[in-house]
Motif scaffolding. Structure first.
Motif, PDB file in Angstrom:
ATOM      1  N   GLN A  77       0.822  -1.206   0.000  1.00 33.42           N
ATOM      2  CA  GLN A  77       0.000   0.000   0.000  1.00 33.42           C
ATOM      3  C   GLN A  77       0.864   1.267   0.000  1.00 33.42           C
ATOM      4  N   ILE A  78       1.985   1.222   0.702  1.00 35.88           N
ATOM      5  CA  ILE A  78       2.921   2.354   0.705  1.00 35.88           C
ATOM      6  C   ILE A  78       3.451   2.585  -0.709  1.00 35.88           C
ATOM      7  N   CYS A  79       3.808   1.501  -1.379  1.00 35.66           N
ATOM      8  CA  CYS A  79       4.340   1.617  -2.745  1.00 35.66           C
ATOM      9  C   CYS A  79       3.269   2.142  -3.709  1.00 35.66           C
ATOM     10  N   CYS A  80       2.025   1.782  -3.488  1.00 36.64           N
ATOM     11  CA  CYS A  80       0.933   2.329  -4.306  1.00 36.64           C
ATOM     12  C   CYS A  80       0.808   3.833  -4.075  1.00 36.64           C
ATOM     13  N   LYS A  81       0.863   4.227  -2.821  1.00 42.62           N
ATOM     14  CA  LYS A  81       0.699   5.638  -2.467  1.00 42.62           C
ATOM     15  C   LYS A  81       1.801   6.496  -3.071  1.00 42.62           C
ATOM     16  N   TYR A  82       3.048   5.995  -3.045  1.00 46.24           N
ATOM     17  CA  TYR A  82       4.185   6.780  -3.521  1.00 46.24           C
ATOM     18  C   TYR A  82       4.593   6.415  -4.959  1.00 46.24           C
ATOM     19  N   ASN A  83       3.779   5.602  -5.622  1.00 42.56           N
ATOM     20  CA  ASN A  83       3.990   5.251  -7.031  1.00 42.56           C
ATOM     21  C   ASN A  83       5.358   4.605  -7.265  1.00 42.56           C
ATOM     22  N   ILE A  84       5.551   3.448  -6.659  1.00 45.71           N
ATOM     23  CA  ILE A  84       6.831   2.738  -6.733  1.00 45.71           C
ATOM     24  C   ILE A  84       6.637   1.358  -7.343  1.00 45.71           C
ATOM     25  N   ILE A  85       7.566   0.967  -8.197  1.00 47.94           N
ATOM     26  CA  ILE A  85       7.607  -0.384  -8.753  1.00 47.94           C
ATOM     27  C   ILE A  85       8.342  -1.290  -7.763  1.00 47.94           C
ATOM     28  N   ILE A  86       7.766  -2.463  -7.480  1.00 51.10           N
ATOM     29  CA  ILE A  86       8.359  -3.416  -6.545  1.00 51.10           C
ATOM     30  C   ILE A  86       9.066  -4.517  -7.324  1.00 51.10           C
ATOM     31  N   LEU A  87      10.370  -4.671  -7.071  1.00 47.01           N
ATOM     32  CA  LEU A  87      11.113  -5.803  -7.618  1.00 47.01           C
ATOM     33  C   LEU A  87      11.134  -6.884  -6.547  1.00 47.01           C
ATOM     34  N   GLU A  88      10.371  -7.942  -6.753  1.00 46.25           N
ATOM     35  CA  GLU A  88      10.231  -9.009  -5.767  1.00 46.25           C
ATOM     36  C   GLU A  88      11.134 -10.187  -6.139  1.00 46.25           C
ATOM     37  N   ASP A  89      12.222 -10.325  -5.402  1.00 47.55           N
ATOM     38  CA  ASP A  89      13.183 -11.401  -5.633  1.00 47.55           C
ATOM     39  C   ASP A  89      12.708 -12.646  -4.883  1.00 47.55           C
ATOM     40  N   GLY A  90      12.247 -13.649  -5.629  1.00 44.95           N
ATOM     41  CA  GLY A  90      11.697 -14.866  -5.020  1.00 44.95           C
ATOM     42  C   GLY A  90      12.626 -16.061  -5.089  1.00 44.95           C
ATOM     43  N   ALA A  91      13.933 -15.814  -5.060  1.00 48.61           N
ATOM     44  CA  ALA A  91      14.904 -16.912  -5.199  1.00 48.61           C
ATOM     45  C   ALA A  91      14.733 -17.983  -4.127  1.00 48.61           C
ATOM     46  N   TYR A  92      14.266 -17.574  -2.923  1.00 48.63           N
ATOM     47  CA  TYR A  92      14.113 -18.530  -1.818  1.00 48.63           C
ATOM     48  C   TYR A  92      12.646 -18.751  -1.463  1.00 48.63           C
ATOM     49  N   PHE A  93      11.765 -18.399  -2.369  1.00 49.83           N
ATOM     50  CA  PHE A  93      10.328 -18.494  -2.094  1.00 49.83           C
ATOM     51  C   PHE A  93       9.914 -19.920  -1.734  1.00 49.83           C
ATOM     52  N   PHE A  94      10.497 -20.910  -2.409  1.00 47.36           N
ATOM     53  CA  PHE A  94      10.150 -22.297  -2.148  1.00 47.36           C
ATOM     54  C   PHE A  94      11.105 -22.949  -1.145  1.00 47.36           C
ATOM     55  N   LEU A  95      11.949 -22.132  -0.514  1.00 45.32           N
ATOM     56  CA  LEU A  95      12.925 -22.632   0.442  1.00 45.32           C
ATOM     57  C   LEU A  95      12.686 -22.007   1.821  1.00 45.32           C
ATOM     58  N   HIS A  96      11.417 -21.885   2.181  1.00 43.45           N
ATOM     59  CA  HIS A  96      11.062 -21.367   3.504  1.00 43.45           C
ATOM     60  C   HIS A  96      10.897 -22.547   4.471  1.00 43.45           C
TER      61      HIS A  96
ATOM     62  N   LEU B 292       3.339 -10.532  -5.684  1.00 48.14           N
ATOM     63  CA  LEU B 292       2.627 -10.710  -6.953  1.00 48.14           C
ATOM     64  C   LEU B 292       1.165 -11.058  -6.698  1.00 48.14           C
ATOM     65  N   SER B 293       0.921 -11.872  -5.688  1.00 43.38           N
ATOM     66  CA  SER B 293      -0.450 -12.264  -5.359  1.00 43.38           C
ATOM     67  C   SER B 293      -1.292 -11.085  -4.891  1.00 43.38           C
ATOM     68  N   LEU B 294      -0.629 -10.053  -4.361  1.00 41.80           N
ATOM     69  CA  LEU B 294      -1.323  -8.881  -3.827  1.00 41.80           C
ATOM     70  C   LEU B 294      -1.444  -7.741  -4.840  1.00 41.80           C
ATOM     71  N   ASP B 295      -0.830  -7.926  -6.012  1.00 38.05           N
ATOM     72  CA  ASP B 295      -0.626  -6.808  -6.935  1.00 38.05           C
ATOM     73  C   ASP B 295      -1.856  -6.500  -7.782  1.00 38.05           C
ATOM     74  N   THR B 296      -2.711  -5.636  -7.271  1.00 39.76           N
ATOM     75  CA  THR B 296      -3.918  -5.236  -8.001  1.00 39.76           C
ATOM     76  C   THR B 296      -3.661  -4.108  -9.000  1.00 39.76           C
ATOM     77  N   GLU B 297      -2.550  -3.365  -8.813  1.00 37.35           N
ATOM     78  CA  GLU B 297      -2.286  -2.185  -9.641  1.00 37.35           C
ATOM     79  C   GLU B 297      -1.277  -2.422 -10.763  1.00 37.35           C
ATOM     80  N   GLY B 298      -0.589  -3.572 -10.740  1.00 43.07           N
ATOM     81  CA  GLY B 298       0.391  -3.831 -11.787  1.00 43.07           C
ATOM     82  C   GLY B 298       1.713  -3.141 -11.552  1.00 43.07           C
ATOM     83  N   ARG B 299       2.203  -3.177 -10.300  1.00 44.65           N
ATOM     84  CA  ARG B 299       3.477  -2.530  -9.988  1.00 44.65           C
ATOM     85  C   ARG B 299       4.500  -3.513  -9.423  1.00 44.65           C
TER      86      ARG B 299
END
Length: 441
Positions: free
Chosen positions: A218-237, A247-254
């Motif tokens: 929501q902060i990134c939406c407010k300040y108009n920021i693109i999020i680079l989400e590095d998921g290298a360890y996403f399946f290693l939790h 990505l699952s939360l991204d309603t605005e395409g950022r």
């Protein structure tokens, strides 16, 4: 209908000048052309000149497959820049199944040489020389080296055991806004991109909670920021449930998300993929066209065959097995640290990844200790400086990896690290005593 975000304001002047290579576009078109279509356009070598007859693959679970005939020809040939079409289709389905991103039809995936390649090309697309760039602090060192030639000002956002702190992100953005206002919006620009490694973060091993991800988004939406989400360890939790991605939360395409098979299948295959709003994915595709044309076709065909043998459930089962393996190693490492480093260091329990982030008590800067005196004990750790937004500052953190060394070696290394720290504390005490004596004289 496209996302409401105006992507032209994010794409750098250099990147905006990219144009499609006609030969690459024709290669893409030919892959979808009718069988009776005749093409004299491509500059492809003829497969009959390749010396390979077949490739036989045996997996550890006993599964096997053979790549031969037309499929082998494809595996050894040029392909569209986006990737091997059957694998592109499979990864699209996999990404949809795992993340269920809103407005999927407005996004595209692009197969890359591991996630590092996607991160590098995305940053080169978004960043101008001298830009302010938001990063988690500490951050993956591979990101810092991408940005260094751009002479960017890295604004490090402090983390705790749950990842970057939203309040600190807002403070940093408000400070930037104040400076931007003071200069009348002249040469200074507001940050337009943030790099986040939110699951099993390298080097800290922390994972952001869902509530915090929502707040940061929501902060990134407010300040108009693109999020680079590095998921290298996403399946290693090491959590009970799979974390929810940005990505699952991204309603605005950022959100530009980077996934990788390096940690869970093979790092040498150099296989990753990025998921991004179509205008951004297309721009990175043009960059790949002008550099290495496309990622390794053979690696892509290998992965596609693995997916055909295992299916998505089999692939997720492989990820679960890898998680269990590293979780056991993490637990052993923490027990070893508790035996040898208790009282000397502080640490949090990693919730994912391959590393423990260790704070050394009483030593303000660990660089010389690790880099000069550590090798004399035949131990190597990474000084925390390598992961800080400002690597020139003194740092009392150490990154220790539990991924590859044997358990016996890990325990010995922790024991020797304890000896090294004790010796360092003695040296510092002597220096302090000497300084005090000189002052008294």
């Amino acid at each position: 209908m496209a996302f409401k975000v105006d992507y032209t304001q994010f794409i750098s002047a250099h990147s905006s000048r990219r144009r499609p290579a006609l030969t690459r576009e024709l290669t893409k078109r030919q892959y979808n052309a009718p069988k009776e279509s005749i093409s004299l356009a491509e500059g492809m070598p003829n497969e009959v000149t390749f010396p390979f007859e077949q490739i036989n693959v045996l997996l550890k679970d006993g599964s096997q497959f053979t790549i031969q005939g037309p499929e082998l020809h494809s595996a050894l040939q040029y392909i569209p820049t986006q990737g091997y079409p059957p694998l592109v289709k499979s990864l699209k389905e996999f990404t949809q199944q795992v993340h269920r991103p809103p407005h999927w039809e407005k996004r595209e995936i692009l197969i890359t040489n591991g996630s590092q390649d996607g991160i590098s090309k995305s940053l080169e697309m978004l960043v101008e020389e001298g830009d302010d760039v938001l990063v988690q602090n500490p951050l993956y060192t591979g990101t810092e080296i991408i940005l260094k030639p751009f002479k960017t000002n890295l604004i490090g956002i402090e983390q705790d055991q749950y990842g970057i702190i939203p309040k600190k992100l807002v403070e940093a953005l408000e400070n930037c806004k104040a400076k931007y206002t003071e200069e009348g919006g002249g040469m200074r620009k507001m940050p337009k991109v943030i790099y986040i490694n939110p699951t099993g973060s390298n080097p800290t091993g922390v994972t952001m909670t869902l509530e915090r991800r929502k707040e940061v988004y929501q902060i990134c939406c407010k300040y108009n920021i693109i999020i680079l989400e590095d998921g290298a360890y996403f399946f290693l939790h090491f959590l009970e449930e799979q974390p929810v991605s940005f990505l699952s939360l991204d309603t605005e395409g950022r959100v530009i998300r980077f996934d990788s098979m390096s940690k869970v299948l093979s790092s040498g295959l150099r296989l990753g993929w990025m998921t991004a709003p179509k205008p951004l994915a297309q721009n990175v595709e043009l960059h790949i066209q002008s550099s290495f044309l496309h990622s390794s076709t053979l690696s892509q065909v290998l992965l596609q065959n693995v997916l055909q043998v295992w299916g998505f459930e089999g692939l997720l089962s492989q990820f679960e097995s890898v998680r269990a393996y590293y979780k056991a190693r993490r637990d052993f490492t923490l027990a070893s640290m508790d035996r040898h480093l208790k009282g000397l260091c502080e640490w949090t329990v990693p919730s994912g990844g391959m590393f423990v982030w260790i704070k050394v008590r009483g030593v303000s800067d660990v660089y010389e200790m690790l880099m000069t005196r550590g090798p004399k004990k035949n131990i190597t750790f990474v000084p925390g400086h390598a992961f800080m937004a400002d690597p020139t500052e003194a740092c009392n953190y150490i990154r220790a990896s539990f991924s590859k060394a044997t358990l016996k070696q890990i325990d010995k290394a922790m024991k020797l690290l304890a000896e090294l720290i004790r010796e360092e504390l003695v040296l510092l005490r002597r220096k302090l005593d000497s300084l005090e004596n000189n002052i008294l004289r």
